[in-house]
Design a protein around this motif. Structure first.
Motif, PDB file in Angstrom:
ATOM      1  N   ARG A  43     -14.008   2.241   3.968  1.00 22.18           N
ATOM      2  CA  ARG A  43     -14.478   0.864   3.880  1.00 22.18           C
ATOM      3  C   ARG A  43     -13.794  -0.043   4.890  1.00 22.18           C
ATOM      4  O   ARG A  43     -14.408  -0.961   5.427  1.00 22.18           O
ATOM      5  CB  ARG A  43     -14.278   0.337   2.459  1.00 22.18           C
ATOM      6  CG  ARG A  43     -15.156   1.093   1.470  1.00 22.18           C
ATOM      7  CD  ARG A  43     -15.116   0.481   0.105  1.00 22.18           C
ATOM      8  NE  ARG A  43     -15.726  -0.824   0.071  1.00 22.18           N
ATOM      9  CZ  ARG A  43     -15.588  -1.680  -0.939  1.00 22.18           C
ATOM     10  NH1 ARG A  43     -14.845  -1.354  -1.973  1.00 22.18           N
ATOM     11  NH2 ARG A  43     -16.168  -2.846  -0.911  1.00 22.18           N
ATOM     12  N   ARG A  63      -7.795  -9.145   0.623  1.00 19.68           N
ATOM     13  CA  ARG A  63      -7.413  -9.249  -0.781  1.00 19.68           C
ATOM     14  C   ARG A  63      -6.870 -10.633  -1.131  1.00 19.68           C
ATOM     15  O   ARG A  63      -6.694 -10.959  -2.297  1.00 19.68           O
ATOM     16  CB  ARG A  63      -6.377  -8.198  -1.118  1.00 19.68           C
ATOM     17  CG  ARG A  63      -7.010  -6.846  -1.345  1.00 19.68           C
ATOM     18  CD  ARG A  63      -5.957  -5.821  -1.572  1.00 19.68           C
ATOM     19  NE  ARG A  63      -6.535  -4.591  -2.073  1.00 19.68           N
ATOM     20  CZ  ARG A  63      -5.844  -3.477  -2.235  1.00 19.68           C
ATOM     21  NH1 ARG A  63      -4.561  -3.450  -1.902  1.00 19.68           N
ATOM     22  NH2 ARG A  63      -6.416  -2.408  -2.713  1.00 19.68           N
ATOM     23  N   PHE A 112      -8.979   7.647  -3.551  1.00 18.03           N
ATOM     24  CA  PHE A 112      -8.732   6.233  -3.247  1.00 18.03           C
ATOM     25  C   PHE A 112      -8.456   6.048  -1.748  1.00 18.03           C
ATOM     26  O   PHE A 112      -8.912   5.078  -1.141  1.00 18.03           O
ATOM     27  CB  PHE A 112      -7.551   5.692  -4.049  1.00 18.03           C
ATOM     28  CG  PHE A 112      -7.872   5.423  -5.505  1.00 18.03           C
ATOM     29  CD1 PHE A 112      -9.066   4.814  -5.871  1.00 18.03           C
ATOM     30  CD2 PHE A 112      -6.973   5.756  -6.502  1.00 18.03           C
ATOM     31  CE1 PHE A 112      -9.364   4.552  -7.214  1.00 18.03           C
ATOM     32  CE2 PHE A 112      -7.263   5.501  -7.849  1.00 18.03           C
ATOM     33  CZ  PHE A 112      -8.457   4.901  -8.197  1.00 18.03           C
ATOM     34  N   SER A 116     -11.595  -3.635  -5.378  1.00 16.12           N
ATOM     35  CA  SER A 116     -12.678  -3.149  -4.530  1.00 16.12           C
ATOM     36  C   SER A 116     -14.001  -3.022  -5.278  1.00 16.12           C
ATOM     37  O   SER A 116     -14.963  -2.512  -4.746  1.00 16.12           O
ATOM     38  CB  SER A 116     -12.295  -1.816  -3.891  1.00 16.12           C
ATOM     39  OG  SER A 116     -11.991  -0.880  -4.891  1.00 16.12           O
ATOM     40  N   GLU A 133     -20.483   0.367  -5.242  1.00 14.61           N
ATOM     41  CA  GLU A 133     -20.023  -0.596  -4.253  1.00 14.61           C
ATOM     42  C   GLU A 133     -21.162  -1.426  -3.661  1.00 14.61           C
ATOM     43  O   GLU A 133     -20.960  -2.259  -2.791  1.00 14.61           O
ATOM     44  CB  GLU A 133     -19.280   0.133  -3.117  1.00 14.61           C
ATOM     45  CG  GLU A 133     -17.858   0.479  -3.504  1.00 14.61           C
ATOM     46  CD  GLU A 133     -17.427   1.816  -2.938  1.00 14.61           C
ATOM     47  OE1 GLU A 133     -18.097   2.329  -2.028  1.00 14.61           O
ATOM     48  OE2 GLU A 133     -16.423   2.348  -3.436  1.00 14.61           O
ATOM     49  N   ASN A 145      -3.514   0.888  -3.852  1.00 13.68           N
ATOM     50  CA  ASN A 145      -4.541   1.267  -2.886  1.00 13.68           C
ATOM     51  C   ASN A 145      -5.949   0.949  -3.379  1.00 13.68           C
ATOM     52  O   ASN A 145      -6.887   0.971  -2.608  1.00 13.68           O
ATOM     53  CB  ASN A 145      -4.467   2.765  -2.596  1.00 13.68           C
ATOM     54  CG  ASN A 145      -3.151   3.167  -1.958  1.00 13.68           C
ATOM     55  OD1 ASN A 145      -2.372   2.306  -1.541  1.00 13.68           O
ATOM     56  ND2 ASN A 145      -2.889   4.443  -1.899  1.00 13.68           N
ATOM     57  N   ALA A 146      -6.084   0.691  -4.667  1.00 20.51           N
ATOM     58  CA  ALA A 146      -7.438   0.662  -5.232  1.00 20.51           C
ATOM     59  C   ALA A 146      -7.921  -0.697  -5.709  1.00 20.51           C
ATOM     60  O   ALA A 146      -9.115  -0.935  -5.766  1.00 20.51           O
ATOM     61  CB  ALA A 146      -7.505   1.641  -6.404  1.00 20.51           C
ATOM     62  N   TRP A 147      -7.006  -1.597  -6.020  1.00 17.82           N
ATOM     63  CA  TRP A 147      -7.464  -2.796  -6.743  1.00 17.82           C
ATOM     64  C   TRP A 147      -8.383  -3.681  -5.888  1.00 17.82           C
ATOM     65  O   TRP A 147      -8.300  -3.673  -4.662  1.00 17.82           O
ATOM     66  CB  TRP A 147      -6.271  -3.614  -7.259  1.00 17.82           C
ATOM     67  CG  TRP A 147      -5.458  -4.370  -6.239  1.00 17.82           C
ATOM     68  CD1 TRP A 147      -4.407  -3.885  -5.518  1.00 17.82           C
ATOM     69  CD2 TRP A 147      -5.594  -5.751  -5.854  1.00 17.82           C
ATOM     70  NE1 TRP A 147      -3.894  -4.851  -4.712  1.00 17.82           N
ATOM     71  CE2 TRP A 147      -4.598  -6.009  -4.893  1.00 17.82           C
ATOM     72  CE3 TRP A 147      -6.451  -6.781  -6.228  1.00 17.82           C
ATOM     73  CZ2 TRP A 147      -4.437  -7.275  -4.300  1.00 17.82           C
ATOM     74  CZ3 TRP A 147      -6.301  -8.026  -5.625  1.00 17.82           C
ATOM     75  CH2 TRP A 147      -5.307  -8.253  -4.678  1.00 17.82           C
ATOM     76  N   LEU A 160       0.889  -1.156   0.000  1.00 17.97           N
ATOM     77  CA  LEU A 160       0.000   0.000   0.000  1.00 17.97           C
ATOM     78  C   LEU A 160       0.928   1.207   0.000  1.00 17.97           C
ATOM     79  O   LEU A 160       2.067   1.105   0.438  1.00 17.97           O
ATOM     80  CB  LEU A 160      -0.878  -0.017   1.249  1.00 17.97           C
ATOM     81  CG  LEU A 160      -1.831  -1.215   1.312  1.00 17.97           C
ATOM     82  CD1 LEU A 160      -2.372  -1.401   2.726  1.00 17.97           C
ATOM     83  CD2 LEU A 160      -2.978  -1.044   0.336  1.00 17.97           C
ATOM     84  N   PHE A 184     -10.688   3.845   0.762  1.00 16.45           N
ATOM     85  CA  PHE A 184      -9.989   2.747   1.422  1.00 16.45           C
ATOM     86  C   PHE A 184     -10.257   2.756   2.929  1.00 16.45           C
ATOM     87  O   PHE A 184     -10.668   1.739   3.508  1.00 16.45           O
ATOM     88  CB  PHE A 184      -8.482   2.891   1.164  1.00 16.45           C
ATOM     89  CG  PHE A 184      -7.649   1.772   1.700  1.00 16.45           C
ATOM     90  CD1 PHE A 184      -7.297   0.694   0.889  1.00 16.45           C
ATOM     91  CD2 PHE A 184      -7.182   1.781   3.011  1.00 16.45           C
ATOM     92  CE1 PHE A 184      -6.522  -0.340   1.379  1.00 16.45           C
ATOM     93  CE2 PHE A 184      -6.406   0.751   3.511  1.00 16.45           C
ATOM     94  CZ  PHE A 184      -6.073  -0.317   2.691  1.00 16.45           C
TER      95      PHE A 184
END
Ligand code: SF4
Lengths: 454, 459
Positions: free
Chosen positions: A54, A382, A47, B70, B411, B66-68, A18, A51
């Motif tokens: 959420r 993830r 973003f 989601s 989302e 930071n974004a993938w 990150l 992040f």
């Protein structure tokens, strides 16, 4: 002790890393009334906001200098100034933490200089400013968090408070690293307070990102956290306790600037790590160990006894930021588990202290490649899909965990948190054993060959 | 190549299509509180759903790291699109030039993952140092024999909407027309702007199948590269809930003479209307007749199913904060449920959208341009609304103020379009409002009982 092995690659597959600005912004989420300001194009801040919102399931304020085409060509100073004025006029934050991104760094901007100019041009601007230079090019979340912590310590403690620490006072500075979730910070504070000592925690995510529901509704700055007034007391603390090797820098600054000695605890997860912390508290308080803590230790030991049937000899693979990876590795070792694949997104001081042959600096693609055959994975949400592909249960830890509620109450530190974590892990493994029994039942009598004994 | 300029990235003719919109797609974002994603964000929303392609982000870790992962765009088959690839540029890479690294990255992905195509996304840093990723993509395409497509939407050129527009242009320029379908039918359509969020598309497709309409190209929800590439053989394109991709629909018309219809599948009225517009444009009398009968029957059935829930929702009031076509089409859906919308936003909306919103809202309704979470909550309170329906960004602002909330943006976990979707929407609104938590969260704690009602008065 582990060797950090980094694989040179052209493409990162399912990145674990990150960005450092994200980490720097996260540190500010533990400062009451703060507003992070990402100096870059608007997407980076967007973003980051999504992040945190959420992951924590809490609103997360985020400012941006919104560099667009022209500022990118001509320089972003004007945009930065406008962002500062707008944020302070509209939201009255207690402080603004400016964070450089890769874009401003690539342009070679002197953001620190820009902030100095801004302050001299706007003497009426009273909002304290702090700057962390943590562009995305290296490191990971943990480093960005630690850099912002250093910036807070250097920038927000009034210099005239450089008086001699009052010896024998019961104030302790507490610097948790990025791996300390709100519940972890809570647990640490509780332990310290149980010994009659008073912690000043920086940053304190347990106050603002843990499920605040005040009657006052909602304000777009950090709802609660470390108060700026409290920072002024830090020079008077007896000692600084740094939790996680990554935040040693900030502790060192408190020593250099104000003569506050410090101690680093690599981890407070697991029996021995918590023992070291509690021993320090006994020493610092000169007092007896409270009954409740003695009971909690006993319960942890008892959990270890109950759990060892299921954890012993099991293979664990994990992909986490260095400090958290160390914590999990220690707990797993104490539980008799074997460490198979350990992956960190970037190098960090904690990696060298992990009791394993090597740690891979890599991504979740590496985890998938190296973890086959493990009994348990520990990583962020993830990794959920790769865990399914490998058919290995995933225990969620690290960031982001978008797909669970109640994260703020979970803790993995101290006797209590460690016992909880160990029990949770053991339960996942226990379920696996039960599945195996079911499969056996399904297959019935087997043949006499020895090769299939797992 | 120099820094890409916004005007080069925008398809000018289609931007003129809607005058008001043109200004919107150029406007520089305002420094201050974060209020929306970048062009790169918008480009990935529109293109990543192409499931059998590899999507490679060229830039430092900030953009994709930071974004993938989601988004909830679903695929019924390949899952390669879910694997996140990035060149993760370091300072050294920037100094040495990232082009070589990018080239090697493409070759590696092509070799290891056998994608049907590769999309390469340019981001701010390599764009600002003037890297020529278009040439790299060309070279890599020659080397691998695969389509390697540059997506020129670095974040700083503009908003998410602009990025989606760039994505549309990219498909026109590099993808559509490069493949031929195995067969064609008189009722082939291309669906544009439906990303199959939470499987929404799968509520719509059976309707088309039932009517005998073939969806030739799904752009891009549950999409496949080859299928997207054949969109030029569609008889009609259908633009769903998207102003941003109007350039793509317009481009298909200009280049291939494919007419398009616009619309939305939110609510009965819109769904029926859109289906009828589609078949009318396809121009087959029998099909039109069949569709009329079908929509009437479905309307009856849907209303029947909704009846018990409608009773509970009747007269409930909502503040709606979304954007574009949804700013009015969701009102239409909520009206189907017997609800009243007292305010909606005109973000990313065209003049037409605004006119429709006004009509649906009635005289008392409020049109919002931009509103912060705080302002929305204020509105809910002062106007006595029962709930806020908005995107995830505002979810916690609402919950913290003890206001019922429903996520209507990308989302969301459940699909709300088409006939089935409307029933799902009804159930979710009903569940949101009926939950006992709204009563409990307003009741004083035992130690506050001495001052009854104080908290309630505040909220
Ligand atoms: S604004 Fe630029 S640097 Fe930031 S996420 Fe978007 S493309 Fe990446």
């Amino acid at each position: 002790m582990a060797r950090a092995v980094s694989i040179k690659k052209d493409v990162s597959v399912d990145p674990l890393k990150l960005s450092r600005p994200l980490g720097a912004a996260m540190a500010l989420l533990g400062v009451a009334g703060a507003m992070p300001l990402l100096h870059g194009a608007q997407g980076c801040a967007s973003f980051a906001k999504v992040f945190f919102t959420r992951h924590f399931r809490e609103p997360a304020p985020m400012g941006t200098s919104a560099l667009s085409e022209m500022p990118v060509i001509l320089g972003g100073e004007e945009n930065l100034r406008r962002a500062l004025l707008k944020l302070s006029q509209k939201f009255h934050p207690s402080m603004i933490g400016v964070i450089a991104t890769a874009l401003s760094e690539t342009r070679g901007e002197d953001v620190r200089g820009m902030l100095e100019n801004f302050k001299s041009d706007h003497p009426e601007f009273k909002t304290p400013l702090v700057f962390a230079n943590a562009p995305d090019f290296q490191g990971s979340l943990e480093d960005g968090f630690a850099l912002m912590l250093e910036a807070l310590v250097s920038g927000l403690i009034p210099e005239d408070s450089a008086l001699k620490p009052i010896s024998g006072g019961n104030l302790l500075n507490v610097l948790p690293s990025a791996g300390f979730a709100p519940g972890d910070v809570d647990e640490i504070k509780g332990l310290i307070q149980a010994f009659g000592l008073t912690p000043i925690v920086l940053p304190d995510l347990s106050l603002g990102m843990d499920g605040r529901l005040s009657g006052r509704g909602f304000r777009p700055v950090v709802m609660d956290g470390t108060r700026l007034e409290e920072l002024g007391k830090m020079p008077f603390a007896r000692m600084t306790l740094a939790f996680g090797k990554s935040v040693e820098g900030a502790a060192r600054r408190l020593q250099e600037g104000f003569g506050v000695p410090y101690r680093v605890f690599d981890s407070v997860t697991g029996l021995q790590a918590t023992d070291r912390f509690v021993s320090a508290l006994i020493e610092l308080s000169g007092g007896k160990v409270p009954q409740k803590i003695q009971r909690d230790r006993e319960r942890l030991l008892d959990t270890m006894l109950d759990a060892h049937f299921f954890t012993g000899g099991k293979k664990l693979s994990a992909a986490l930021e260095p400090d958290e990876l160390l914590a999990v590795a220690q707990l797993a070792k104490e539980a008799g588990m074997e460490l198979q694949a350990l992956i960190a997104p970037a190098n960090g001081p904690a990696l060298g202290a992990i009791e394993a042959e090597e740690v891979t600096i890599g991504d979740l693609g590496d985890l998938e490649r190296m973890a086959a055959g493990s009994d348990l994975l520990v990583a962020s949400a993830r990794a959920a899909r790769l865990a399914k592909r490998l058919d290995i249960p995933l225990f969620r830890m690290g960031m982001p965990v978008f797909d669970r509620v109640g994260g703020a109450m979970r803790s993995k530190v101290g006797y209590k948190g460690s016992a909880r974590l160990l029990a949770d892990i053991a339960n996942v493994l226990l379920e696996l054993e039960e599945q195996k029994l079911e499969e056996r039942e399904h297959h019935g009598v087997s043949h006499f060959g020895l090769e299939e004994v797992g | 190549m120099a820094v890409p300029r916004a005007k080069e990235l925008i398809n000018e003719p289609s931007c003129e299509h809607k005058q008001k919109d043109k200004a919107a797609c150029r406007k520089a974002p305002e420094p201050g509180s974060s209020s929306g994603g970048c062009a790169f964000d918008g480009a990935t929303i529109a293109l990543v759903p192409i499931a059998d392609a590899a999507h490679l982000v060229h830039g430092p870790i900030a953009c994709w790291g930071n974004a993938w992962g989601s988004r909830n765009s679903l695929s019924s088959g390949p899952s390669l699109y879910r694997t996140a690839f990035t060149t993760d540029l370091s300072e050294n890479d920037i100094v040495m030039g990232g082009e070589e690294k990018l080239f090697r990255a493409i070759l590696e992905i092509a070799g290891r993952y056998s994608p049907k195509a590769l999309f390469v996304y340019l981001t701010c840093v390599p764009a600002s140092t003037g890297e020529d990723i278009e040439s790299v993509c060309k070279k890599a395409s020659r080397e691998t024999g695969l389509p390697v497509i540059p997506v020129m939407a670095p974040g700083f050129v503009g908003s998410k909407v602009l990025g989606t527009r760039v994505a549309g242009d990219t498909l026109l320029k590099h993808v559509i027309g490069t493949r031929e379908p195995k067969e064609t039918t008189p009722f082939d359509i291309a669906l544009i702007g439906e990303y199959n969020v939470s499987g929404e598309l799968w509520d719509i497709l059976p309707v088309f199948t039932e009517l005998g309409i073939r969806v030739l190209s799904k752009i891009t929800g549950d999409g496949r590269f080859e299928e997207v590439a054949t969109a030029h053989r569609a008889k009609l394109s259908v633009l769903i809930c998207s102003n941003a991709l109007i350039n793509l629909a317009g481009g298909l018309e200009e280049r291939y003479g494919i007419p398009f219809v616009e619309g939305s599948f939110f609510g009965l009225k819109e769904t029926n209307g859109l289906l009828l517009r589609i078949v009318e444009r396809l121009g087959d009398a029998a099909l039109i007749e069949k569709t009329r009968a079908f929509t009437q029957a479905m309307t009856r059935k849907t209303l029947q199913t909704l009846e018990p829930i409608r009773k509970r929702l009747l007269g409930k009031r909502a503040v709606l904060y979304t954007g574009g076509v949804k700013s009015w089409s969701v009102i239409s859906a909520l009206k189907d449920l017997g609800m009243e919308v007292i305010a909606t936003s005109t973000r990313k909306s065209t003049e037409q959208d605004i006119a429709k919103a006004k009509e649906l809202l009635g005289d008392q309704g409020i049109l919002l341009t931009r509103a912060s979470g705080e302002e929305l909550l204020e509105l809910v309170r002062t106007r006595g609304a029962d709930m806020l329906i908005a995107g995830g960004r505002n979810q916690y602002a609402a919950l913290k103020s003890r206001i019922p909330f429903l996520d209507i943006n990308q989302e969301r976990m459940r699909g709300y379009t088409g006939y089935k979707g409307l029933i799902r929407l009804a159930k979710d609104v009903d569940r949101a409002l009926a939950n006992p938590v709204w009563r409990l969260v307003l009741e004083p704690a035992p130690w506050e009982a001495a001052v009854p009602g104080e908290l309630a008065a505040e909220v």
